[in-house]
Design a protein around this motif. Structure first.
Motif, PDB file in Angstrom:
ATOM      1  N   THR A  67     -36.570  20.644  86.294  1.00  0.00           N
ATOM      2  CA  THR A  67     -37.637  20.689  85.296  1.00  0.00           C
ATOM      3  C   THR A  67     -37.381  19.575  84.288  1.00  0.00           C
ATOM      4  OG1 THR A  67     -37.819  23.079  85.587  1.00  0.00           O
ATOM      5  CG2 THR A  67     -38.848  22.140  83.634  1.00  0.00           C
ATOM      6  N   ILE A  68     -38.355  18.682  84.167  1.00  0.00           N
ATOM      7  CA  ILE A  68     -38.211  17.492  83.337  1.00  0.00           C
ATOM      8  C   ILE A  68     -39.206  17.563  82.183  1.00  0.00           C
ATOM      9  CG2 ILE A  68     -38.317  14.972  83.302  1.00  0.00           C
ATOM     10  CD1 ILE A  68     -37.893  15.095  86.376  1.00  0.00           C
ATOM     11  N   PRO A  69     -38.714  17.494  80.938  1.00  0.00           N
ATOM     12  CA  PRO A  69     -39.642  17.481  79.804  1.00  0.00           C
ATOM     13  C   PRO A  69     -40.434  16.167  79.777  1.00  0.00           C
ATOM     14  CG  PRO A  69     -37.410  17.089  79.050  1.00  0.00           C
ATOM     15  CD  PRO A  69     -37.323  17.402  80.526  1.00  0.00           C
ATOM     16  N   ALA A  70     -41.609  16.227  79.207  1.00  0.00           N
ATOM     17  CA  ALA A  70     -42.503  15.060  79.162  1.00  0.00           C
ATOM     18  C   ALA A  70     -41.819  13.819  78.604  1.00  0.00           C
ATOM     19  CB  ALA A  70     -43.742  15.394  78.329  1.00  0.00           C
ATOM     20  N   GLU A  71     -40.955  14.004  77.612  1.00  0.00           N
ATOM     21  CA  GLU A  71     -40.283  12.868  76.980  1.00  0.00           C
ATOM     22  C   GLU A  71     -39.402  12.099  77.962  1.00  0.00           C
ATOM     23  OE1 GLU A  71     -39.715  16.090  75.749  1.00  0.00           O
ATOM     24  OE2 GLU A  71     -41.368  15.996  74.314  1.00  0.00           O
TER      25      GLU A  71
ATOM     26  N   GLY B  27     -35.644  11.378  83.486  1.00  0.00           N
ATOM     27  CA  GLY B  27     -35.257  12.768  83.713  1.00  0.00           C
ATOM     28  C   GLY B  27     -34.960  13.076  85.174  1.00  0.00           C
ATOM     29  N   PHE B  28     -35.655  12.388  86.080  1.00  0.00           N
ATOM     30  CA  PHE B  28     -35.426  12.604  87.510  1.00  0.00           C
ATOM     31  C   PHE B  28     -34.042  12.101  87.891  1.00  0.00           C
ATOM     32  CE2 PHE B  28     -35.929  11.950  92.070  1.00  0.00           C
ATOM     33  CZ  PHE B  28     -36.595  13.106  92.434  1.00  0.00           C
ATOM     34  N   GLY B  29     -33.715  10.884  87.475  1.00  0.00           N
ATOM     35  CA  GLY B  29     -32.389  10.328  87.768  1.00  0.00           C
ATOM     36  C   GLY B  29     -31.283  11.178  87.168  1.00  0.00           C
TER      37      GLY B  29
ATOM     38  N   THR C 186     -34.147  20.757  70.724  1.00  0.00           N
ATOM     39  CA  THR C 186     -33.072  20.866  71.706  1.00  0.00           C
ATOM     40  C   THR C 186     -33.642  21.171  73.077  1.00  0.00           C
ATOM     41  OG1 THR C 186     -31.598  21.692  70.007  1.00  0.00           O
ATOM     42  CG2 THR C 186     -30.959  22.112  72.265  1.00  0.00           C
ATOM     43  N   ARG C 187     -34.571  22.092  73.161  1.00  0.00           N
ATOM     44  CA  ARG C 187     -35.113  22.513  74.440  1.00  0.00           C
ATOM     45  C   ARG C 187     -36.010  21.439  75.044  1.00  0.00           C
ATOM     46  NH1 ARG C 187     -39.651  24.892  76.118  1.00  0.00           N
ATOM     47  NH2 ARG C 187     -39.496  26.031  78.047  1.00  0.00           N
ATOM     48  N   SER C 188     -36.797  20.766  74.230  1.00  0.00           N
ATOM     49  CA  SER C 188     -37.776  19.842  74.777  1.00  0.00           C
ATOM     50  C   SER C 188     -37.131  18.618  75.426  1.00  0.00           C
ATOM     51  CB  SER C 188     -38.750  19.412  73.687  1.00  0.00           C
ATOM     52  OG  SER C 188     -38.096  18.590  72.756  1.00  0.00           O
ATOM     53  N   HIS C 189     -35.940  18.256  75.042  1.00  0.00           N
ATOM     54  CA  HIS C 189     -35.307  17.065  75.601  1.00  0.00           C
ATOM     55  C   HIS C 189     -34.322  17.393  76.714  1.00  0.00           C
ATOM     56  CE1 HIS C 189     -37.129  14.490  72.668  1.00  0.00           C
ATOM     57  NE2 HIS C 189     -36.711  15.258  71.695  1.00  0.00           N
ATOM     58  N   ASP C 190     -34.239  18.637  77.112  1.00  0.00           N
ATOM     59  CA  ASP C 190     -33.236  19.054  78.071  1.00  0.00           C
ATOM     60  C   ASP C 190     -33.794  19.038  79.492  1.00  0.00           C
ATOM     61  OD1 ASP C 190     -30.687  19.920  78.708  1.00  0.00           O
ATOM     62  OD2 ASP C 190     -31.217  22.037  78.544  1.00  0.00           O
ATOM     63  N   VAL C 191     -33.164  18.282  80.371  1.00  0.00           N
ATOM     64  CA  VAL C 191     -33.509  18.304  81.791  1.00  0.00           C
ATOM     65  C   VAL C 191     -32.792  19.505  82.390  1.00  0.00           C
ATOM     66  CG1 VAL C 191     -33.268  17.086  83.980  1.00  0.00           C
ATOM     67  CG2 VAL C 191     -33.790  15.807  81.901  1.00  0.00           C
TER      68      VAL C 191
ATOM     69  N   ALA D  24     -51.287  13.484  80.079  1.00  0.00           N
ATOM     70  CA  ALA D  24     -50.335  13.007  79.076  1.00  0.00           C
ATOM     71  C   ALA D  24     -49.487  14.168  78.574  1.00  0.00           C
ATOM     72  CB  ALA D  24     -51.091  12.369  77.916  1.00  0.00           C
ATOM     73  N   ASN D  25     -48.243  13.881  78.238  1.00  0.00           N
ATOM     74  CA  ASN D  25     -47.299  14.854  77.670  1.00  0.00           C
ATOM     75  C   ASN D  25     -47.063  16.066  78.568  1.00  0.00           C
ATOM     76  OD1 ASN D  25     -46.857  13.332  75.234  1.00  0.00           O
ATOM     77  ND2 ASN D  25     -48.941  13.910  74.681  1.00  0.00           N
ATOM     78  N   SER D  26     -47.007  15.834  79.865  1.00  0.00           N
ATOM     79  CA  SER D  26     -46.784  16.922  80.828  1.00  0.00           C
ATOM     80  C   SER D  26     -45.315  17.049  81.198  1.00  0.00           C
ATOM     81  CB  SER D  26     -47.576  16.667  82.120  1.00  0.00           C
ATOM     82  OG  SER D  26     -48.951  16.781  81.892  1.00  0.00           O
ATOM     83  N   ASP D  27     -44.811  18.278  81.165  1.00  0.00           N
ATOM     84  CA  ASP D  27     -43.509  18.575  81.749  1.00  0.00           C
ATOM     85  C   ASP D  27     -43.719  18.617  83.266  1.00  0.00           C
ATOM     86  OD1 ASP D  27     -42.611  18.833  79.153  1.00  0.00           O
ATOM     87  OD2 ASP D  27     -42.460  21.016  79.210  1.00  0.00           O
TER      88      ASP D  27
END
Length: 183
Positions: A109-113, A92-94, A38-43, A133-136
């Motif tokens: 704050t944008i998760p890497a995904e 995530g930016f949009g 849940t947390r990792s996909h949350d912008v 790679a894989n950077s928030d």
């Protein structure tokens, strides 16, 4: 004198204690996994200075000031008065910008995904890795303005018409403001 009453404990069946601990461990891992997913996909959008009015839509073009950093604080980009088409940036930016209002300052704050995922980004001149790679990612954003694409097209058409009326080159019509010919 107080009397103590002993209550006999029933023996635990062989392997039951292991099953109980395994059940607890599985429940904890599942709960931790759900929190991580849940947390990792949350912008996340944090309001630093509130804006006002409506928010841009994903089809809009925004004008922003921004500073882009990795979560350790390493700055990798910045821009002033930058126009951006929200449907042409990382997802995530949009998504984050559409939760902002004109005139506000925000931390996004944008998760890497929802950024570059497993792709690393390198500086084209030096070849050095700028975004691992894989950077928030963390962006401090000032939302200065936004317009629909239709509004921008109308403005461009008006500018073209104005240029045509002024002689096509964008300057004054021939002879306007020129000194009189010598006699």
């Amino acid at each position: 004198m107080t009397e103590i009453h002993r209550v006999p404990l029933l023996p635990i069946a062989k392997g039951s204690l292991t099953k109980i601990w395994l059940g607890v461990l599985v429940a904890l891992l599942v709960a931790a996994g759900l929190v991580w997913v849940t947390r990792s996909h949350d912008v996340r959008v944090e309001t630093l200075v509130p804006g006002n009015g409506p928010s841009p839509k994903i089809e809009d073009v925004v004008q922003i000031n921004y500073v882009a950093k990795l979560t350790d604080g390493t700055e990798f980009d910045r821009g002033q008065l930058v126009p951006m088409k929200l449907d042409e940036v990382i997802p995530g930016f949009g998504q984050g910008i559409t939760r902002m209002q004109k005139g506000g300052k925000y931390r996004l704050t944008i998760p890497a995904e929802k950024a570059y995922g497993p792709e690393e980004k390198r500086n084209p001149q030096t070849g050095k890795v700028v975004i691992p790679a894989n950077s928030d990612l963390v962006f401090d954003v000032d939302l200065l303005d936004f317009k629909t694409r239709e509004e921008i097209m109308r403005q461009q058409q008006m500018m073209q018409q104005l240029q045509q009326m002024q002689g096509g080159a964008g300057g004054p019509p021939p002879g306007a403001g020129a000194p009189p010919p010598p006699q």
